[in-house]
Motif scaffolding. Structure first.
Motif, PDB file in Angstrom:
ATOM      1  N   THR A  29     -42.458  40.901  57.251  1.00 44.80           N
ATOM      2  CA  THR A  29     -43.803  41.456  57.389  1.00 44.80           C
ATOM      3  C   THR A  29     -44.735  40.488  58.107  1.00 44.80           C
ATOM      4  N   GLY A  32     -43.918  40.259  61.789  1.00 48.54           N
ATOM      5  CA  GLY A  32     -44.442  41.449  62.466  1.00 48.54           C
ATOM      6  C   GLY A  32     -45.944  41.382  62.669  1.00 48.54           C
ATOM      7  N   ASN A  45     -44.455  47.502  68.496  1.00 48.01           N
ATOM      8  CA  ASN A  45     -43.780  48.785  68.346  1.00 48.01           C
ATOM      9  C   ASN A  45     -42.393  48.758  68.992  1.00 48.01           C
ATOM     10  N   GLU A  48     -40.178  46.751  66.577  1.00 51.24           N
ATOM     11  CA  GLU A  48     -39.919  47.469  65.336  1.00 51.24           C
ATOM     12  C   GLU A  48     -39.006  48.673  65.566  1.00 51.24           C
ATOM     13  N   GLN A  49     -39.228  49.404  66.649  1.00 50.96           N
ATOM     14  CA  GLN A  49     -38.365  50.536  66.962  1.00 50.96           C
ATOM     15  C   GLN A  49     -36.927  50.056  67.223  1.00 50.96           C
ATOM     16  N   ARG A  51     -35.526  47.411  66.027  1.00 55.15           N
ATOM     17  CA  ARG A  51     -34.941  47.001  64.740  1.00 55.15           C
ATOM     18  C   ARG A  51     -34.406  48.214  63.987  1.00 55.15           C
ATOM     19  N   ARG A  52     -35.190  49.271  63.908  1.00 51.91           N
ATOM     20  CA  ARG A  52     -34.749  50.464  63.180  1.00 51.91           C
ATOM     21  C   ARG A  52     -33.523  51.097  63.831  1.00 51.91           C
TER      22      ARG A  52
END
Length: 377
Positions: A29, A32, A45, A48-49, A51-52
């Motif tokens: 966290t 990020g 973004n 994070e995208q 990573r997912r």
């Protein structure tokens, strides 16, 4: 549950311990949030995208998604790829710190839970106890230690290229991760510790991980000294103390331990591996190592002088100490007013002589009439 700036960090079922899971999620966290601050929302973004998608692509039967992720990497612009790499490398370094702290925490818990009289599993104390249970006498254990010659060697290896600035910030983060495990912390103190971790991550993300110029031999020496003057300087005496305490605990004997652990280094002296290592460079390397250890001695003596405030009027000094002070006084090392001020505190007076000799040995070697040749007074 840890809270920081309105964020709740909880453990997830990831197959690791709850404390480690909490810290890994906290670090993710904070990385990020730091990425948002430095690189902007768009880059965050992207990261994070990615990573997912990578997490999902790792599931069985998602080979199609793995191909999409690979194509996505190829389509990244240079700036996007740079921040992607920086975000993940920073996060993985942070996780390494958390894992190291978790190992320490688990060992501490194991030691608390050991049976009465039994040492922690896989500890030095357990090894000494096993020797006793196998019939070894104390003298035989010492003789066995005398046969040991453990010499870890530091080299200027290119695989360890992280700058000292990076290492120091990682040490700071490890310190505050440990602080978060203290059960007596108030909510304000927890927030303060998390804030310090966040600040260090912010600076890490904005710091080059490798030098912008080719390291010189002097840089390699300083890099090695970072470890020699910090963790190694602190840990080696602890290892020796663990052995000594175990012998006292299980044999009820105080023994003079042999030096079975010593560190070596090739950094700055390896003419075979580095053509830039000339005789002049070797001489400079020895001066740098010498200065470093004298600085450490000076710091430890200063701390000891603060602690040993024993008064001659309350506790008479040992005769050997008085004799030693008499010899030191003959060398006129200290101003008369210092000797007068410390006259009733002989331990501090002796340490003042020691500190002055160390200072002269470091700064004015030609002015020292009689350097110390051993640990004897």
């Amino acid at each position: 549950m840890l809270k920081w700036k309105g964020l709740d960090i909880q453990a997830e079922g990831t197959g690791i311990t709850r404390p480690l899971s909490e810290q890994v999620n906290l670090l993710g966290t904070l990385v990020g949030q730091a990425l948002r601050t430095i690189a902007g929302e768009k880059i965050f973004n992207y990261v994070e995208q990615f990573r997912r998608e990578c997490k999902e692509a790792n599931l069985p039967g998602r080979g199609d998604l793995r191909e999409q992720v690979l194509q996505q990497i190829q389509d990244f612009q240079e700036r996007e790829l740079l921040w992607l790499l920086r975000a993940y490398s920073t996060f993985f370094h942070m996780v390494n710190q958390a894992e190291q702290r978790e190992i320490v925490r688990i060992n501490r818990e194991r030691e608390k839970q050991t049976e009465s009289g039994r040492p922690r599993k896989e500890s030095i104390a357990e090894a000494i106890l096993q020797l006793k249970e196998a019939g070894f006498q104390a003298a035989e254990v010492v003789a066995l230690l005398n046969q040991l010659d453990i010499q870890p060697t530091l080299t200027a290896h290119p695989t360890e290229a992280r700058r000292r600035a990076i290492l120091r910030k990682q040490q700071n983060i490890a310190h505050y991760l440990q602080r978060l495990q203290e059960c007596e912390l108030t909510p304000r103190e927890k927030d303060a510790a998390i804030q310090e971790i966040y600040h260090n991550i912010l600076v890490l993300l904005g710091t080059d991980e490798v030098p912008t110029r080719r390291p010189e031999v002097r840089d390699e020496i300083k890099h090695g000294l970072h470890f020699l003057t910090s963790s190694i300087w602190e840990v080696v005496p602890e290892i020796m103390a663990d052995v000594r305490d175990a012998l006292q605990r299980f044999y009820n004997e105080e023994v003079e331990l042999p030096v079975f652990l010593r560190y070596r280094t090739w950094i700055g002296t390896d003419q075979d591996g580095n053509p830039n290592v000339t005789p002049e460079v070797i001489a400079r390397a020895f001066r740098m190592y010498r200065q470093a250890v004298l600085n450490l001695y000076a710091g430890d003596l200063a701390q000891l002088q603060k602690e040993l405030s024993l008064s001659e009027r309350l506790i008479p000094a040992p005769p050997v100490l008085k004799k030693s002070i008499g010899k030191e006084r003959e060398q006129n090392l200290l101003p008369p007013e210092v000797e007068v001020r410390l006259a009733e505190e002989p331990f501090r007076l002796k340490l003042a002589y020691l500190r002055e000799k160390i200072r002269r040995l470091r700064d004015e070697p030609e002015s020292l009439p009689k350097p110390y040749r051993s640990r004897d007074f």
